[in-house]
Design a protein around this motif. Sequence first.
Motif, PDB file in Angstrom:
ATOM      1  N   ASP A   1     -10.031   7.499  -6.594  1.00  0.00           N
ATOM      2  CA  ASP A   1      -8.682   7.091  -6.991  1.00  0.00           C
ATOM      3  C   ASP A   1      -8.400   5.635  -6.655  1.00  0.00           C
ATOM      4  OD1 ASP A   1      -8.165   9.556  -8.026  1.00  0.00           O
ATOM      5  OD2 ASP A   1      -7.297  10.355  -6.189  1.00  0.00           O
ATOM      6  N   ALA A   2      -8.761   5.221  -5.443  1.00  0.00           N
ATOM      7  CA  ALA A   2      -8.435   3.851  -5.052  1.00  0.00           C
ATOM      8  C   ALA A   2      -9.588   2.889  -5.324  1.00  0.00           C
ATOM      9  CB  ALA A   2      -8.056   3.801  -3.569  1.00  0.00           C
ATOM     10  N   GLY A   3     -10.764   3.414  -5.667  1.00  0.00           N
ATOM     11  CA  GLY A   3     -11.895   2.549  -5.992  1.00  0.00           C
ATOM     12  C   GLY A   3     -12.443   1.769  -4.806  1.00  0.00           C
ATOM     13  N   LEU A   4     -12.310   2.334  -3.599  1.00  0.00           N
ATOM     14  CA  LEU A   4     -12.837   1.662  -2.409  1.00  0.00           C
ATOM     15  C   LEU A   4     -14.180   2.275  -2.047  1.00  0.00           C
ATOM     16  CD1 LEU A   4      -9.509   1.761  -0.421  1.00  0.00           C
ATOM     17  CD2 LEU A   4     -10.549  -0.259  -1.431  1.00  0.00           C
TER      18      LEU A   4
ATOM     19  N   LEU B   1      -3.423   3.641   3.176  1.00  0.00           N
ATOM     20  CA  LEU B   1      -2.929   5.013   3.056  1.00  0.00           C
ATOM     21  C   LEU B   1      -3.993   5.907   2.439  1.00  0.00           C
ATOM     22  CD1 LEU B   1       0.774   4.608   1.949  1.00  0.00           C
ATOM     23  CD2 LEU B   1      -0.091   5.695   4.027  1.00  0.00           C
ATOM     24  N   ALA B   2      -4.707   5.374   1.427  1.00  0.00           N
ATOM     25  CA  ALA B   2      -5.780   6.157   0.814  1.00  0.00           C
ATOM     26  C   ALA B   2      -6.828   6.506   1.863  1.00  0.00           C
ATOM     27  CB  ALA B   2      -6.418   5.374  -0.337  1.00  0.00           C
TER      28      ALA B   2
ATOM     29  N   PHE C   1      -7.733   6.978  13.278  1.00  0.00           N
ATOM     30  CA  PHE C   1      -9.015   6.299  13.422  1.00  0.00           C
ATOM     31  C   PHE C   1      -9.348   5.520  12.151  1.00  0.00           C
ATOM     32  CE2 PHE C   1     -13.642   6.440  12.697  1.00  0.00           C
ATOM     33  CZ  PHE C   1     -14.062   5.682  13.775  1.00  0.00           C
ATOM     34  N   ALA C   2      -9.184   6.182  10.996  1.00  0.00           N
ATOM     35  CA  ALA C   2      -9.500   5.526   9.726  1.00  0.00           C
ATOM     36  C   ALA C   2      -8.625   4.303   9.515  1.00  0.00           C
ATOM     37  CB  ALA C   2      -9.328   6.505   8.571  1.00  0.00           C
ATOM     38  N   ALA C   3      -7.326   4.453   9.815  1.00  0.00           N
ATOM     39  CA  ALA C   3      -6.422   3.327   9.596  1.00  0.00           C
ATOM     40  C   ALA C   3      -6.809   2.152  10.491  1.00  0.00           C
ATOM     41  CB  ALA C   3      -4.985   3.757   9.869  1.00  0.00           C
ATOM     42  N   LEU C   4      -7.190   2.462  11.744  1.00  0.00           N
ATOM     43  CA  LEU C   4      -7.553   1.385  12.666  1.00  0.00           C
ATOM     44  C   LEU C   4      -8.810   0.664  12.218  1.00  0.00           C
ATOM     45  CD1 LEU C   4      -6.850   2.893  16.203  1.00  0.00           C
ATOM     46  CD2 LEU C   4      -5.573   1.137  14.961  1.00  0.00           C
TER      47      LEU C   4
ATOM     48  N   ALA D   1      -0.249   4.662  -8.223  1.00  0.00           N
ATOM     49  CA  ALA D   1      -0.410   3.336  -7.622  1.00  0.00           C
ATOM     50  C   ALA D   1      -1.876   3.097  -7.258  1.00  0.00           C
ATOM     51  CB  ALA D   1       0.474   3.217  -6.385  1.00  0.00           C
ATOM     52  N   LEU D   2      -2.527   4.139  -6.721  1.00  0.00           N
ATOM     53  CA  LEU D   2      -3.945   3.985  -6.372  1.00  0.00           C
ATOM     54  C   LEU D   2      -4.777   3.687  -7.611  1.00  0.00           C
ATOM     55  CD1 LEU D   2      -4.749   6.741  -3.734  1.00  0.00           C
ATOM     56  CD2 LEU D   2      -4.099   4.367  -3.393  1.00  0.00           C
ATOM     57  N   ASN D   3      -4.535   4.445  -8.697  1.00  0.00           N
ATOM     58  CA  ASN D   3      -5.290   4.204  -9.924  1.00  0.00           C
ATOM     59  C   ASN D   3      -5.069   2.788 -10.435  1.00  0.00           C
ATOM     60  OD1 ASN D   3      -6.356   6.725  -9.946  1.00  0.00           O
ATOM     61  ND2 ASN D   3      -4.829   7.578 -11.338  1.00  0.00           N
TER      62      ASN D   3
END
Lengths: 323, 300
Positions: free
Chosen positions: A54-57, A212-213, A98-101, A188-190
Amino acid sequence: MAARTTTRLAVGYALAAAFIVAAPRFLDAYWLDVLNSVGLYVLLALSLNLILGDAGLFNMGHAAFYAVGAYTAAILNTRYQIPILWTLPASAVVAAVFAALVARPVVHLRGDYLLVVTIGLGEIVRIALVNDVFGLTGGANGIFGISRPMVFGYKIRRPHEFLYLIWAFVAVTVLLFHRLEQSRFGRALNYLREDPVAAEGSGVNTARYRLLAFALGAAWAGMTGTLYAAKMTIISPESFGFWESVVLFLMVILGGSGSIPGVIVGAVLVVVLPEVFRGFASARMLVFGLVMMVMMVVRPQGLLPFRLLRFKESDVRRAGASS
Amino acid sequence: MEQFFQQVTNGLAVGSIYALIALGYTMVYGVLRLINFAHGDLFTYGAYLGMTLLTSFLLHDHLGLALALVVLAVMVMGLVAVIGVILERAAYRPLRESPRLSAVVSALGASIFLQNALMLVYGARYQVYPDVLPQTTVSFLGQQMPVMRLAVVLVSVTIMAALYLFVQKTKVGTAIRAAAIDQGAARLMGIDVNKVVTIVFVIGPALGGGAGLLVGLYYGQISFTMGWIYGMKAFTAAILGGIGNIPGAMVGGLLLGVVEALGAAYLSIAWKDAFAFLVLILILIVRPSGLLGERVAEKV
């Protein structure tokens, strides 16, 4: 057209649900266990799909979030005797934080750089677990003696009982993620996957949505980690290595990045096909590599690709009527 | 002091191997903007081919040690270069115009394929190199060290210097640099970009294969999965120096080797592999362009 796709999707999900419900009647314990790991991988692949599809990361360290969730559950359960299913929220929160950090400093990196950084993060987490970080993770042997989950006073221990637990979680996840896909957040992610500059220009805070993703995907992977810990009762660092992240990455890409049914099909195929071809144990990875190369030439969008949302006549009319 | 000296020289030896592999990553990335995930496996192929050729032809009995090693190196590098060119034709060329992610997945697929092909041929166990090299030590700056360690550094530095001169001074080298800066413009100037890509896929894998041979000779033990960790570290070295930048890959490799050796010696051996990844993440956060490279980060 769109209505037909929705109907077909609903029929597909209904058939899948019927199959899962009836599975204990005609499958032996071994294949039920395979279905259980399919369920766990579907959850993981869907959670990675939020980030990658969705976010393409390009996240190739997703196993790290899975590990954080599994270890959080295991530590809370074995040290503080918290019932394993009650640790689900804790696993989700710890994995998300953890992911956000860790993602905060790197989300702005260009595609393949992010890929490499996430590989590095995944490896660092694995090495930290092996080295018994903070004296909590039990080193290379991992943590054992995790208690079985209790649901309404009923202890879950046999494969078909886990089947229902895991696939109930899958059903809830699929429902929620379909709703999420249609939401402001999902769109928004797309948008930022397709064109980050235009998204930023239209008022989408790209850095925040990317984070957030990551956080949401990690939270789901963390909860899947809890289920995994509950099912195995033993967890060790080798279950969360680089290869695990690669497999998840492939499920999303080969199935159809950004498409929920596609990712589910991808996860099912990647888990079930090697089981079917068990006889060719050593050559199957060779074929796997070959399939990856061929797929990228023949069908790079995946088996069941994602289709962009389009406005239909009826939507326009409805909008006109309400204004 | 003694330990410090040993660690630094050891780090330089390992680092020069990282640098040799890193050159392959950096050259391919420079021209195609592609992380060649299969490059680490080409390095492993170099190590295995070297072992097979060494044991089956017994060159050192016929030619004398020095000449045998040169012949062996040429054969290994040539064969790995052939594999590299085939790899490019089969896995990367059809995807030249595709989105980046497709090429990355194809590269991963190629890596899995190459690794498992090797496992099917040689089996999953460790392989041991025949003992052909003298285990003598030399005195250097008043300290003793294995002659092989010095040889690894000297050989690598010589190869890297030769490559640098080739890329800077020859016509083909100029074409490579031009294609790296702007493929379209290079094509307009009459440069055959496909030929440049092929040349890059000859040089990179040849150097990687040579590094594999050096690792086999230096450590004596090889495994079919070793390409992954060496590859990741070499890639870190390439980023550390600035990806797409040839002197950068050399500096990055040597620096990473020394940092890793010192970290393992003075901080913790158990975290040895984590240092490289930590360096990688830090450099991408603090200075993503690398020590000597172009700017790569997107604005947030």
